[in-house]
Design a protein around this motif. Structure first.
Motif, PDB file in Angstrom:
ATOM      1  N   ARG A   3      -2.765  28.905  -3.587  1.00  0.00           N
ATOM      2  CA  ARG A   3      -2.003  28.374  -2.465  1.00  0.00           C
ATOM      3  C   ARG A   3      -2.245  26.879  -2.367  1.00  0.00           C
ATOM      4  O   ARG A   3      -3.310  26.385  -2.731  1.00  0.00           O
ATOM      5  N   LEU A   4      -1.258  26.195  -1.844  1.00  0.00           N
ATOM      6  CA  LEU A   4      -1.309  24.742  -1.775  1.00  0.00           C
ATOM      7  C   LEU A   4      -1.656  24.283  -0.367  1.00  0.00           C
ATOM      8  O   LEU A   4      -1.052  24.736   0.612  1.00  0.00           O
ATOM      9  N   LEU A   5      -2.641  23.383  -0.254  1.00  0.00           N
ATOM     10  CA  LEU A   5      -2.990  22.780   1.023  1.00  0.00           C
ATOM     11  C   LEU A   5      -3.105  21.271   0.804  1.00  0.00           C
ATOM     12  O   LEU A   5      -4.074  20.792   0.223  1.00  0.00           O
ATOM     13  N   CYS A   6      -2.076  20.543   1.264  1.00  0.00           N
ATOM     14  CA  CYS A   6      -2.044  19.088   1.108  1.00  0.00           C
ATOM     15  C   CYS A   6      -2.610  18.435   2.366  1.00  0.00           C
ATOM     16  O   CYS A   6      -2.548  18.997   3.461  1.00  0.00           O
ATOM     17  N   GLN A   7      -3.098  17.221   2.229  1.00  0.00           N
ATOM     18  CA  GLN A   7      -3.871  16.559   3.288  1.00  0.00           C
ATOM     19  C   GLN A   7      -3.426  15.100   3.420  1.00  0.00           C
ATOM     20  O   GLN A   7      -3.118  14.449   2.419  1.00  0.00           O
ATOM     21  N   ALA A   8      -3.397  14.604   4.651  1.00  0.00           N
ATOM     22  CA  ALA A   8      -3.081  13.190   4.892  1.00  0.00           C
ATOM     23  C   ALA A   8      -3.922  12.660   6.036  1.00  0.00           C
ATOM     24  O   ALA A   8      -4.241  13.387   6.981  1.00  0.00           O
ATOM     25  N   ASP A   9      -4.294  11.391   5.947  1.00  0.00           N
ATOM     26  CA  ASP A   9      -4.952  10.706   7.048  1.00  0.00           C
ATOM     27  C   ASP A   9      -3.878  10.047   7.906  1.00  0.00           C
ATOM     28  O   ASP A   9      -3.061   9.280   7.396  1.00  0.00           O
ATOM     29  N   ARG A  51      -7.147  15.295  10.649  1.00  0.00           N
ATOM     30  CA  ARG A  51      -6.243  15.069   9.533  1.00  0.00           C
ATOM     31  C   ARG A  51      -5.013  15.965   9.652  1.00  0.00           C
ATOM     32  O   ARG A  51      -5.025  16.987  10.352  1.00  0.00           O
ATOM     33  N   LEU A  52      -3.958  15.561   8.966  1.00  0.00           N
ATOM     34  CA  LEU A  52      -2.722  16.323   8.956  1.00  0.00           C
ATOM     35  C   LEU A  52      -2.676  17.152   7.682  1.00  0.00           C
ATOM     36  O   LEU A  52      -3.030  16.664   6.599  1.00  0.00           O
ATOM     37  N   ASN A  58      -2.070   6.949  12.986  1.00  0.00           N
ATOM     38  CA  ASN A  58      -2.264   6.835  14.429  1.00  0.00           C
ATOM     39  C   ASN A  58      -3.352   7.762  14.939  1.00  0.00           C
ATOM     40  O   ASN A  58      -3.322   8.265  16.042  1.00  0.00           O
ATOM     41  N   ALA A  59      -4.352   8.023  14.087  1.00  0.00           N
ATOM     42  CA  ALA A  59      -5.482   8.840  14.493  1.00  0.00           C
ATOM     43  C   ALA A  59      -6.707   8.458  13.675  1.00  0.00           C
ATOM     44  O   ALA A  59      -6.584   7.871  12.603  1.00  0.00           O
ATOM     45  N   GLU A  60      -7.885   8.775  14.188  1.00  0.00           N
ATOM     46  CA  GLU A  60      -9.116   8.480  13.481  1.00  0.00           C
ATOM     47  C   GLU A  60      -9.658   9.768  12.867  1.00  0.00           C
ATOM     48  O   GLU A  60      -9.614  10.830  13.485  1.00  0.00           O
ATOM     49  N   VAL A  61     -10.188   9.650  11.663  1.00  0.00           N
ATOM     50  CA  VAL A  61     -10.796  10.796  10.990  1.00  0.00           C
ATOM     51  C   VAL A  61     -12.282  10.800  11.296  1.00  0.00           C
ATOM     52  O   VAL A  61     -12.947   9.770  11.193  1.00  0.00           O
ATOM     53  N   GLY A  86       0.795  -1.208   0.000  1.00  0.00           N
ATOM     54  CA  GLY A  86       0.000   0.000   0.000  1.00  0.00           C
ATOM     55  C   GLY A  86       0.832   1.264   0.000  1.00  0.00           C
ATOM     56  O   GLY A  86       2.050   1.241  -0.169  1.00  0.00           O
ATOM     57  N   SER A  87       0.150   2.385   0.192  1.00  0.00           N
ATOM     58  CA  SER A  87       0.809   3.681   0.168  1.00  0.00           C
ATOM     59  C   SER A  87       1.517   3.947   1.491  1.00  0.00           C
ATOM     60  O   SER A  87       1.249   3.285   2.495  1.00  0.00           O
ATOM     61  N   PRO A  88       2.432   4.933   1.507  1.00  0.00           N
ATOM     62  CA  PRO A  88       3.142   5.247   2.759  1.00  0.00           C
ATOM     63  C   PRO A  88       2.174   5.603   3.884  1.00  0.00           C
ATOM     64  O   PRO A  88       1.123   6.206   3.659  1.00  0.00           O
ATOM     65  N   SER A  89       2.523   5.221   5.107  1.00  0.00           N
ATOM     66  CA  SER A  89       1.720   5.509   6.289  1.00  0.00           C
ATOM     67  C   SER A  89       2.317   6.687   7.039  1.00  0.00           C
ATOM     68  O   SER A  89       3.529   6.729   7.276  1.00  0.00           O
ATOM     69  N   VAL A  90       1.476   7.644   7.420  1.00  0.00           N
ATOM     70  CA  VAL A  90       1.934   8.876   8.050  1.00  0.00           C
ATOM     71  C   VAL A  90       1.589   8.863   9.530  1.00  0.00           C
ATOM     72  O   VAL A  90       0.431   8.612   9.910  1.00  0.00           O
ATOM     73  N   TYR A  91       2.570   9.142  10.373  1.00  0.00           N
ATOM     74  CA  TYR A  91       2.394   9.225  11.819  1.00  0.00           C
ATOM     75  C   TYR A  91       2.840  10.603  12.295  1.00  0.00           C
ATOM     76  O   TYR A  91       3.718  11.226  11.691  1.00  0.00           O
ATOM     77  N   LEU A  92       2.259  11.066  13.385  1.00  0.00           N
ATOM     78  CA  LEU A  92       2.710  12.280  14.046  1.00  0.00           C
ATOM     79  C   LEU A  92       3.291  11.877  15.391  1.00  0.00           C
ATOM     80  O   LEU A  92       2.598  11.287  16.220  1.00  0.00           O
ATOM     81  N   VAL A  93       4.563  12.183  15.599  1.00  0.00           N
ATOM     82  CA  VAL A  93       5.278  11.747  16.795  1.00  0.00           C
ATOM     83  C   VAL A  93       5.583  12.950  17.680  1.00  0.00           C
ATOM     84  O   VAL A  93       6.128  13.957  17.212  1.00  0.00           O
ATOM     85  N   ASP A  94       5.216  12.856  18.944  1.00  0.00           N
ATOM     86  CA  ASP A  94       5.502  13.891  19.933  1.00  0.00           C
ATOM     87  C   ASP A  94       6.894  13.643  20.493  1.00  0.00           C
ATOM     88  O   ASP A  94       7.159  12.583  21.063  1.00  0.00           O
ATOM     89  N   ASP A  95       7.770  14.627  20.335  1.00  0.00           N
ATOM     90  CA  ASP A  95       9.165  14.433  20.717  1.00  0.00           C
ATOM     91  C   ASP A  95       9.658  15.625  21.522  1.00  0.00           C
ATOM     92  O   ASP A  95       9.169  16.756  21.349  1.00  0.00           O
ATOM     93  N   ILE A  96      10.634  15.401  22.383  1.00  0.00           N
ATOM     94  CA  ILE A  96      11.194  16.469  23.208  1.00  0.00           C
ATOM     95  C   ILE A  96      11.813  17.571  22.360  1.00  0.00           C
ATOM     96  O   ILE A  96      11.886  18.730  22.741  1.00  0.00           O
ATOM     97  N   PHE A  97      12.273  17.222  21.152  1.00  0.00           N
ATOM     98  CA  PHE A  97      12.873  18.200  20.254  1.00  0.00           C
ATOM     99  C   PHE A  97      11.839  18.844  19.331  1.00  0.00           C
ATOM    100  O   PHE A  97      12.177  19.622  18.454  1.00  0.00           O
TER     101      PHE A  97
END
Length: 226
Positions: free
Chosen positions: A213-219, A114-115, A222-225, A19-30
């Protein structure tokens, strides 16, 4: 093992090449960063050896102006280029990390779950879809729910410039939802052709050469839409 390092290890381990790449949002100290499974940097500032995703991330944190890193096997690719000039490719054994620190673009988690990713400046409408697809896991935005339309309206209101959207001349959003079956915050101006966008509260047709202007979107994986 620290919790963040454990999370990176788990994400590395559960990746599927299908399948297509999977996108995650990671909370990091940096700072928060995007983690995209199944994608890599095509061009890099330089490459180093790394025994894990955590090590690769640490190497990027130690490099001044590092905005992206990817790991394939034991090769960590580092880049200090901005979003506009960076190029990415899909790779089944790779993991890509992007930090929200570039001067030419940004990403954020919106109220619709969504991201979203945008780059600075304008581009022609005919290039919008391909440009969004160039960021692994992202697409040109489909706004088939009230929550997503609220995100679009907020983005438009930043400076009032036309924003390109993925709405076909057959009245179907890019995610497959018919326009007439979705609640809408916008009026739709009937017009033939492609490259629809939002202007002053209306979804209207823009020609391929229209500046947008460009606005890209991803599901998020690690989250529900809603």
């Amino acid at each position: 093992m620290r919790p963040r390092a454990l999370l990176l290890a788990l994400l590395w381990g559960v990746h599927s090449a299908r399948g297509s790449p999977s996108v995650y949002l990671v909370d990091d100290i940096f700072g928060n960063f995007l983690l995209v499974k199944g994608a890599t940097l095509s061009e890099t500032t330089f490459n180093i050896s790394a025994d894990s995703l955590c090590t690769c991330r640490t190497q990027c944190n130690a490099l001044a102006d590092c905005t992206a890193a990817s790991l394939i096997d034991d090769v960590c690719r580092l880049s200090s280029s901005g979003l506009k000039v960076s190029t990415f490719t899909e790779h089944e054994n790779a993991t890509l990390m992007l930090w929200n620190t570039t001067q030419d673009g940004s990403f954020w988690l919106a109220g619709d779950g969504r991201l979203y990713l945008t780059v600075s400046g304008m581009l022609i409408a005919g290039d919008a879809s391909a440009t969004c697809s160039g960021f692994p896991g992202f697409r040109l935005g489909s706004f088939s729910s009230l929550e997503s339309m609220a995100v679009l309206k907020e983005f438009f209101d930043r400076d009032g410039s036309m924003v390109s959207v993925d709405l076909s001349p057959r009245n179907v959003w890019g995610d497959g939802v018919p326009y007439n079956q979705a609640n809408s915050l916008f009026n739709r101006v009937i017009a033939s052709g492609y490259n629809f966008g939002i202007v002053n509260g209306d979804l209207t047709h823009g020609y391929r050469g229209t500046r947008v202007r460009l606005l890209c979107q991803a599901d998020l994986a690690n989250a529900e839409v809603p």
